[in-house]
Design an enzyme around this catalytic site. Structure first.
Site, mmCIF file in Angstrom:
data_model
loop_
_atom_site.group_PDB
_atom_site.id
_atom_site.type_symbol
_atom_site.label_atom_id
_atom_site.label_comp_id
_atom_site.label_asym_id
_atom_site.label_seq_id
_atom_site.Cartn_x
_atom_site.Cartn_y
_atom_site.Cartn_z
ATOM 1 N N TRP A 128 47.710 46.467 42.259
ATOM 2 C CA TRP A 128 46.751 47.582 42.996
ATOM 3 C C TRP A 128 47.768 47.304 44.382
ATOM 4 C CZ3 TRP A 128 42.562 45.122 46.508
ATOM 5 C CH2 TRP A 128 42.016 46.292 47.372
ATOM 6 N N ASP A 172 42.132 38.214 39.728
ATOM 7 C CA ASP A 172 41.472 39.575 40.643
ATOM 8 C C ASP A 172 40.482 39.994 39.600
ATOM 9 O OD1 ASP A 172 40.336 41.635 41.842
ATOM 10 O OD2 ASP A 172 42.458 42.351 42.680
HETATM 11 N N1 PMP Z 1 40.941 44.286 43.341
HETATM 12 C C1 PMP Z 1 41.119 45.539 42.826
HETATM 13 C C2 PMP Z 1 42.146 45.491 41.572
HETATM 14 C C3 PMP Z 1 40.798 46.832 43.221
HETATM 15 O O1 PMP Z 1 41.027 47.922 42.571
HETATM 16 C C4 PMP Z 1 39.838 46.816 44.349
HETATM 17 C C5 PMP Z 1 38.965 47.978 44.828
HETATM 18 N N2 PMP Z 1 39.977 49.170 44.681
HETATM 19 C C6 PMP Z 1 39.407 45.347 44.928
HETATM 20 C C7 PMP Z 1 40.232 44.479 44.451
HETATM 21 C C8 PMP Z 1 38.683 45.483 46.213
HETATM 22 O O2 PMP Z 1 37.738 46.091 46.138
HETATM 23 P P1 PMP Z 1 36.397 45.853 47.377
HETATM 24 O O3 PMP Z 1 37.032 45.107 48.520
HETATM 25 O O4 PMP Z 1 36.037 47.203 47.720
HETATM 26 O O5 PMP Z 1 35.444 45.047 46.885
#
Ligand code: PMP
Length: 393
Positions: free
Chosen positions: A127, A208
């Site tokens: 990501w 994650d």
């Molecule tokens: N980790 C991954 C792999 C993601 O794709 C995302 C959001 N696109 C996040 C973490 C974070 O998401 P958020 O902060 O919006 O909860």
């Protein structure tokens, strides 16, 4: 003061949304931004969330601070959601954070305090925000091989070999399920091997978990973290409720820590809370309270699970339909991997120039690395999309 600054480069994905909005073609297709969309293209508020918000509105009598770790009912509910109803939580800590991103940054800062010389190993690719978040915490990063673009599968042998370059005490960041951006995931037997390597080489897993419920199911998607928890002495998990509760803008996620014993995890948890204290003092409450209401109410919980399951199955059907259409249009099995992948994304394996052509000639928007949002596909336009893709090959 500000004259010393130069403009920050625009965020590629968010920039894509701007271009999409400005495109007058009615047939345009948005496969870019990573939010779940229903068949009509809307990102709706889930019914269970709406109901929980109503109850919250009726029952909440104050907006005073909740506490540094957020809503304790939420924290307990998330631990159960990730580890199961009957899990032994004695070696675990959880605190609510501002989204999954807040959890990632909190863990990064905590790791920097615990082991300043650790390198964090990221999958290639990962990501787009992982490396910047770790950099902001002053943690060096390195990459391990992960994705084989030619086959659309995980290069598992190369991954294991690559991880052997990590030194004891290093941190390995792994996507718990639904790898973003590739959609290619490890099988449970492969997770077993990763777990053995982590233990053998004293490497620390940092998971994650942003898409629980979007892959093989709410419980199934946690099989890897549950497996790891039985094998490794310590672990950190960043979870997000953005996708599975569809509460993106309200910002809720959690840090979960697994320690060697109750005492050590308590100490680590206390440090995590002092990290969030200086980052944003306290997490926002609203969506966390709504999630807690859902997780604590049997009927609402069941409704939410059913709604989430519908979303997951819709994405699976779209994957299958798109892979079938591409098979017909390309007369090859080149894109079959799309049906095997899980989560909201896959990469088509196009060049940046081919992605540009899809946008310019057909109004089809996807990220430059050819990552597309499965939930952005339209059931009745899969053939047309497949034809366009094949035409730019
Ligand atoms: N980790 C991954 C792999 C993601 O794709 C995302 C959001 N696109 C996040 C973490 C974070 O998401 P958020 O902060 O919006 O909860």
């Amino acid at each position: 003061m500000f004259e010393t600054l130069t403009a920050a480069p625009p965020d590629k994905i968010l920039n894509l949304s701007v271009l999409y909005k400005a495109d007058p073609r009615p047939e345009k297709m948005d496969l870019g931004v990573g939010v779940y969309k229903d068949a009509s293209g809307a990102t709706v508020i889930m019914k269970a969330v709406r109901e929980a918000e109503k109850r919250l509105y009726d029952s909440q009598s104050t907006k005073t601070y909740v506490g540094m770790g957020g809503d304790e009912g939420f924290n307990k509910g998330i631990l159960k959601m990730v580890f199961g109803d009957n899990a032994d939580l004695s070696r675990m800590f959880a605190c609510q954070t501002a989204g999954g991103s807040g959890a990632l940054r909190t863990i990064a800062d905590l790791l920097k305090r615990a082991k300043p010389d650790a390198t964090v190993w990221l999958s290639d690719p990962t990501w787009a925000n992982h490396a910047p978040i770790l950099k902001a915490a002053n943690l060096p990063t390195a990459t391990y091989p992960y994705f084989d673009a030619a086959s659309g599968a995980v290069k598992f042998d190369a991954m294991l070999e690559g991880l052997k370059a990590a030194k004891p005490g290093d941190v390995i960041l792994l996507h718990g399920c639904c790898h973003n951006p590739t959609g290619a995931n490890l099988r449970l037997a492969q997770w077993e091997k990763v777990a053995a390597l982590l233990v053998e080489r004293n490497l620390f897993p940092f998971i994650d978990l942003a898409y629980q419920g979007f892959g093989d199911g709410l419980e199934e998607d946690c099989a890897p973290v549950r497996l790891l928890a039985t094998k490794v002495p310590e672990m950190a998990i960043a979870t997000s409720c953005s996708k599975n509760f569809s509460v993106y803008r309200d910002r809720v996620g959690a840090v979960i820590l697994l320690g060697k014993d109750a005492e050590s995890v308590k100490i680590a948890g206390s440090q995590a809370l002092t990290v969030t204290r200086v980052l944003y003092s306290m997490p926002p409450d609203h969506a966390a309270a709504a999630v807690r209401i859902i997780l604590e109410d049997d009927a609402l919980h069941a409704n939410w699970k059913a709604e989430l399951e519908d979303m997951r199955l819709r994405m699976l059907n779209l994957r299958k339909g798109f892979a079938d259409a591409l098979r017909r249009q390309s007369n090859s099995d080149r894109f079959d991997f799309i049906a095997d992948h899980r989560g909201m994304f896959s990469r088509l394996g196009l060049t940046e120039a081919q992605v540009d052509r899809l946008r310019d000639e057909y109004g089809i928007y996807m990220v430059g690395d050819s990552r597309f949002n499965v939930a952005g596909l339209k059931e009745d336009r899969l053939e047309e999309l497949a034809k366009a893709v094949v035409s730019v090959l």
